[in-house]
Scaffold this motif. Structure first.
Motif, PDB file in Angstrom:
ATOM      1  N   ALA A  11       0.107  -1.389  -0.320  1.00  0.00           N
ATOM      2  CA  ALA A  11       0.610   0.285   0.503  1.00  0.00           C
ATOM      3  C   ALA A  11       0.871   1.367   0.296  1.00  0.00           C
ATOM      4  CB  ALA A  11      -1.389   0.090   1.276  1.00  0.00           C
ATOM      5  N   PRO A  12      -0.074   2.475  -0.335  1.00  0.00           N
ATOM      6  CA  PRO A  12       0.969   3.452  -0.494  1.00  0.00           C
ATOM      7  C   PRO A  12       0.661   4.049   0.883  1.00  0.00           C
ATOM      8  CG  PRO A  12      -0.882   4.083  -1.144  1.00  0.00           C
ATOM      9  CD  PRO A  12      -0.894   2.549  -1.737  1.00  0.00           C
ATOM     10  N   MET A  13       2.128   4.296   1.583  1.00  0.00           N
ATOM     11  CA  MET A  13       2.404   5.165   2.907  1.00  0.00           C
ATOM     12  C   MET A  13       3.586   6.755   2.730  1.00  0.00           C
ATOM     13  SD  MET A  13       2.300   1.429   4.680  1.00  0.00           S
ATOM     14  CE  MET A  13       2.836   0.530   4.376  1.00  0.00           C
ATOM     15  N   MET A  14       2.247   7.041   3.364  1.00  0.00           N
ATOM     16  CA  MET A  14       3.339   8.444   3.353  1.00  0.00           C
ATOM     17  C   MET A  14       4.507   8.272   4.423  1.00  0.00           C
ATOM     18  SD  MET A  14       2.471  11.262   2.161  1.00  0.00           S
ATOM     19  CE  MET A  14       2.690  13.033   2.934  1.00  0.00           C
ATOM     20  N   MET A  38       2.130   8.984  -1.036  1.00  0.00           N
ATOM     21  CA  MET A  38       1.388  10.013  -2.047  1.00  0.00           C
ATOM     22  C   MET A  38       1.978  11.562  -2.563  1.00  0.00           C
ATOM     23  SD  MET A  38      -1.827  11.835  -0.869  1.00  0.00           S
ATOM     24  CE  MET A  38      -1.737  13.063   0.942  1.00  0.00           C
ATOM     25  N   GLN A  65       1.611   7.263  -6.485  1.00  0.00           N
ATOM     26  CA  GLN A  65       0.001   7.773  -6.224  1.00  0.00           C
ATOM     27  C   GLN A  65      -0.028   8.924  -6.155  1.00  0.00           C
ATOM     28  OE1 GLN A  65      -1.320   8.053  -2.387  1.00  0.00           O
ATOM     29  NE2 GLN A  65      -3.451   6.434  -3.104  1.00  0.00           N
ATOM     30  N   ASN A  92      -5.245   9.320  -5.461  1.00  0.00           N
ATOM     31  CA  ASN A  92      -5.615   8.895  -4.326  1.00  0.00           C
ATOM     32  C   ASN A  92      -6.855   9.757  -3.718  1.00  0.00           C
ATOM     33  OD1 ASN A  92      -6.080  10.141  -1.193  1.00  0.00           O
ATOM     34  ND2 ASN A  92      -4.154   9.370  -1.336  1.00  0.00           N
ATOM     35  N   LYS A 134      -7.193   4.529  -5.988  1.00  0.00           N
ATOM     36  CA  LYS A 134      -8.037   4.131  -4.530  1.00  0.00           C
ATOM     37  C   LYS A 134      -8.831   5.011  -3.633  1.00  0.00           C
ATOM     38  CE  LYS A 134      -5.169   2.764  -0.667  1.00  0.00           C
ATOM     39  NZ  LYS A 134      -4.740   3.348   0.681  1.00  0.00           N
ATOM     40  N   ASN A 206      -8.331  -3.522   0.814  1.00  0.00           N
ATOM     41  CA  ASN A 206      -6.630  -3.414   1.207  1.00  0.00           C
ATOM     42  C   ASN A 206      -7.541  -3.436   2.927  1.00  0.00           C
ATOM     43  OD1 ASN A 206      -6.134  -0.185   2.009  1.00  0.00           O
ATOM     44  ND2 ASN A 206      -4.576  -1.717   2.258  1.00  0.00           N
ATOM     45  N   GLY A 207      -7.144  -3.245   3.656  1.00  0.00           N
ATOM     46  CA  GLY A 207      -7.446  -2.143   5.157  1.00  0.00           C
ATOM     47  C   GLY A 207      -7.062  -4.371   6.180  1.00  0.00           C
ATOM     48  N   GLY A 208      -6.171  -4.195   6.838  1.00  0.00           N
ATOM     49  CA  GLY A 208      -6.335  -5.418   7.925  1.00  0.00           C
ATOM     50  C   GLY A 208      -5.674  -6.448   7.766  1.00  0.00           C
ATOM     51  N   PHE A 209      -5.186  -6.611   6.873  1.00  0.00           N
ATOM     52  CA  PHE A 209      -4.339  -8.240   6.003  1.00  0.00           C
ATOM     53  C   PHE A 209      -3.054  -8.406   7.257  1.00  0.00           C
ATOM     54  CE2 PHE A 209      -7.718  -6.868   3.064  1.00  0.00           C
ATOM     55  CZ  PHE A 209      -8.520  -8.370   2.743  1.00  0.00           C
ATOM     56  N   ILE A 227      -1.632  -4.833   1.048  1.00  0.00           N
ATOM     57  CA  ILE A 227      -0.978  -5.199   2.540  1.00  0.00           C
ATOM     58  C   ILE A 227      -0.664  -3.450   2.674  1.00  0.00           C
ATOM     59  CG2 ILE A 227      -0.048  -5.811   4.040  1.00  0.00           C
ATOM     60  CD1 ILE A 227      -0.473  -8.881   2.164  1.00  0.00           C
ATOM     61  N   ARG A 229       0.845  -1.240   7.006  1.00  0.00           N
ATOM     62  CA  ARG A 229       1.230  -1.569   8.384  1.00  0.00           C
ATOM     63  C   ARG A 229       2.247  -2.864   7.422  1.00  0.00           C
ATOM     64  NH1 ARG A 229      -3.564   0.372  10.977  1.00  0.00           N
ATOM     65  NH2 ARG A 229      -4.783  -0.482   9.406  1.00  0.00           N
TER      66      ARG A 229
HETATM   67  C1  LIG Z   1       1.646   5.478   7.861  1.00  0.00           C
HETATM   68  C2  LIG Z   1       0.445   5.650   6.930  1.00  0.00           C
HETATM   69  C3  LIG Z   1       1.012   6.502   6.180  1.00  0.00           C
HETATM   70  C4  LIG Z   1      -0.140   5.979   5.010  1.00  0.00           C
HETATM   71  N1  LIG Z   1       0.022   7.237   3.516  1.00  0.00           N
HETATM   72  C5  LIG Z   1      -1.404   6.634   2.316  1.00  0.00           C
HETATM   73  C6  LIG Z   1      -0.875   7.586   1.483  1.00  0.00           C
HETATM   74  O1  LIG Z   1       0.044   8.138   1.165  1.00  0.00           O
HETATM   75  N2  LIG Z   1      -1.835   6.926   0.538  1.00  0.00           N
HETATM   76  C7  LIG Z   1      -3.008   6.401   0.187  1.00  0.00           C
HETATM   77  O2  LIG Z   1      -3.643   5.913  -0.169  1.00  0.00           O
HETATM   78  N3  LIG Z   1      -3.058   5.887   2.103  1.00  0.00           N
HETATM   79  C8  LIG Z   1      -2.395   6.078   3.004  1.00  0.00           C
HETATM   80  N4  LIG Z   1      -1.862   5.400   4.450  1.00  0.00           N
HETATM   81  C9  LIG Z   1      -3.387   3.631   4.407  1.00  0.00           C
HETATM   82  C10 LIG Z   1      -2.943   2.792   3.847  1.00  0.00           C
HETATM   83  O3  LIG Z   1      -2.584   2.664   1.984  1.00  0.00           O
HETATM   84  C11 LIG Z   1      -4.195   1.903   3.927  1.00  0.00           C
HETATM   85  O4  LIG Z   1      -4.924   1.938   3.284  1.00  0.00           O
HETATM   86  C12 LIG Z   1      -4.189   1.468   5.604  1.00  0.00           C
HETATM   87  O5  LIG Z   1      -3.338   1.261   6.088  1.00  0.00           O
HETATM   88  C13 LIG Z   1      -5.114   0.240   5.353  1.00  0.00           C
HETATM   89  O6  LIG Z   1      -3.994  -0.861   4.765  1.00  0.00           O
HETATM   90  P1  LIG Z   1      -3.734  -2.087   6.390  1.00  0.00           P
HETATM   91  O7  LIG Z   1      -4.524  -2.264   6.831  1.00  0.00           O
HETATM   92  O8  LIG Z   1      -2.965  -3.267   5.859  1.00  0.00           O
HETATM   93  O9  LIG Z   1      -2.100  -0.990   6.515  1.00  0.00           O
HETATM   94  C14 LIG Z   1      -1.787   5.275   5.293  1.00  0.00           C
HETATM   95  C15 LIG Z   1      -1.520   4.144   6.393  1.00  0.00           C
HETATM   96  C16 LIG Z   1      -0.526   4.486   6.996  1.00  0.00           C
HETATM   97  C17 LIG Z   1      -0.280   3.625   8.213  1.00  0.00           C
END
Ligand SMILES: Cc1cc2nc3c(=O)[nH]c(=O)nc-3n(C[C@H](O)[C@H](O)[C@H](O)COP(=O)(O)O)c2cc1C
Length: 319
Positions: A11-14, A38, A65, A92, A134, A206-209, A227, A229
């Protein structure tokens, strides 16, 4: 190498899926698709942020993203990203952070599919790479199936094929960004219903996997699992060839990663995040606590030599 199942992606994560994490993941498994953190269209256009990705020889497994809501600016940013070689352009439409919501993009776009259509149309006029979206299953009190169904009906008119659906609603204003990742409950059934209705679309849930061992039968024709976190905590899960007994393979990969970083920081600015990505990477092994401390010291001193020695001297082992 037995590559991990392409059913799973990152997953994308800042602050997490930056260019260094993409590099690390490439060492684990070159074929796992990873979404960048993002980046706003304006920063892509006006700054050299994409140059960070020059550390990767190949971006064929990296999707960028992009955030924004101005069709022309998004298209310009997407074109620049395509020229860099990113494999997919993801828009996004799910971020609920204050900054994003007040800027009228992210999750706000779920309620404005006609604007997203304009954005997609402009982007598709400029780029040939796949464009994906997304989003979430709803927002605030707008939680009926109609909201997301209508969004897909509209976006399908622009030939969007792939949707990544975070199986939670977002709550604007009342919840902060972090709480929006855990307080609204997960609703996988809603995503299954979406796939049932939009069979021709590629729907990624997506979410919680937690891992890459799910039984696909349970996922009712869903096309993939994203996935976040857990992928950051344990990127090893993306290579089925590396199991928990394979500490030597893991050490070799981290050694390669550190050697690359050392070389990189001789030419470019030191980057703290690049080391934070591996601070917890040996959790569960003997020596993990020492490793975490060594990483903290390396960050402080901006010096990787002790870390390289630490791995080389067999300080990390199975318990
Ligand atoms: C630290 C962090 C940063 C995130 N940044 C973004 C982001 O830049 N763009 C986005 O679409 N979602 C972002 N998310 C959400 C994740 O992409 C994902 O949708 C969310 O964590 C649920 O998936 P997970 O339960 O597998 O973590 C972020 C989540 C976390 C924890």
């Amino acid at each position: 190498m037995v590559v991990s199942d392409m059913f799973y992606c990152v997953a994308p994560m800042m602050g997490k899926t930056d260019s260094f994490f993409c590099y690390l993941l490439n060492l684990v498994n070159k074929k796992t698709l990873v979404y960048t953190e993002m980046m706003h269209a304006e920063s892509i256009i006006r700054t050299n942020i994409l140059e960070n990705y020059n550390i990767l020889n190949n971006l064929s497994n990296v999707a960028i993203q992009i955030a924004g809501s101005d069709p022309r600016r998004l298209a310009l940013a997407a074109k620049k990203a395509e020229n860099y070689g990113f494999n997919e352009i993801n828009i996004n439409c799910g971020c609920p952070s204050k900054r994003v919501v007040s800027g009228s993009f992210g999750i706000n776009l779920l309620l404005n599919p006609s604007l997203v259509r304009e954005c997609v149309e402009e982007i598709k006029n400029k780029v040939s790479k796949q464009v994906s979206i997304k989003t979430r299953i709803g927002v605030d009190s707008q939680t009926s199936d109609n909201v997301l169904d209508y969004f897909l009906i509209e976006l399908n008119k622009e030939y969007i094929n792939k949707y990544i659906i975070h199986a939670r609603i977002a709550i604007r204003g009342k919840l902060n960004t972090k709480d929006n990742l855990s307080v609204p409950s997960l609703n996988y059934e809603r995503v299954f219903r979406l796939k049932e209705k939009f069979k021709g679309n590629k729907i990624i849930i997506n979410g919680g996997f937690k891992n890459t061992d799910y039984n696909k039968e349970v996922f009712k024709n869903i096309d993939g699992i994203m996935i976040g976190r857990e992928a950051y905590k344990n990127p090893w899960m993306f290579n089925k060839n590396i199991n928990s007994n394979d500490i030597d393979k893991k050490k070799k990969i981290i050694y390669l990663y550190l050697s690359f970083l050392k070389n990189n920081f001789q030419k470019h600015l030191f980057n703290k995040n690049s080391l934070l990505h591996i601070q917890n990477i040996f959790n569960g092994y003997k020596g993990a606590k020492n490793w975490r401390q060594k990483v903290a010291i390396a960050i402080q001193n901006k010096d990787l030599n002790d870390l390289l020695k630490f791995i080389d001297c067999d300080n990390i082992n199975r318990i």
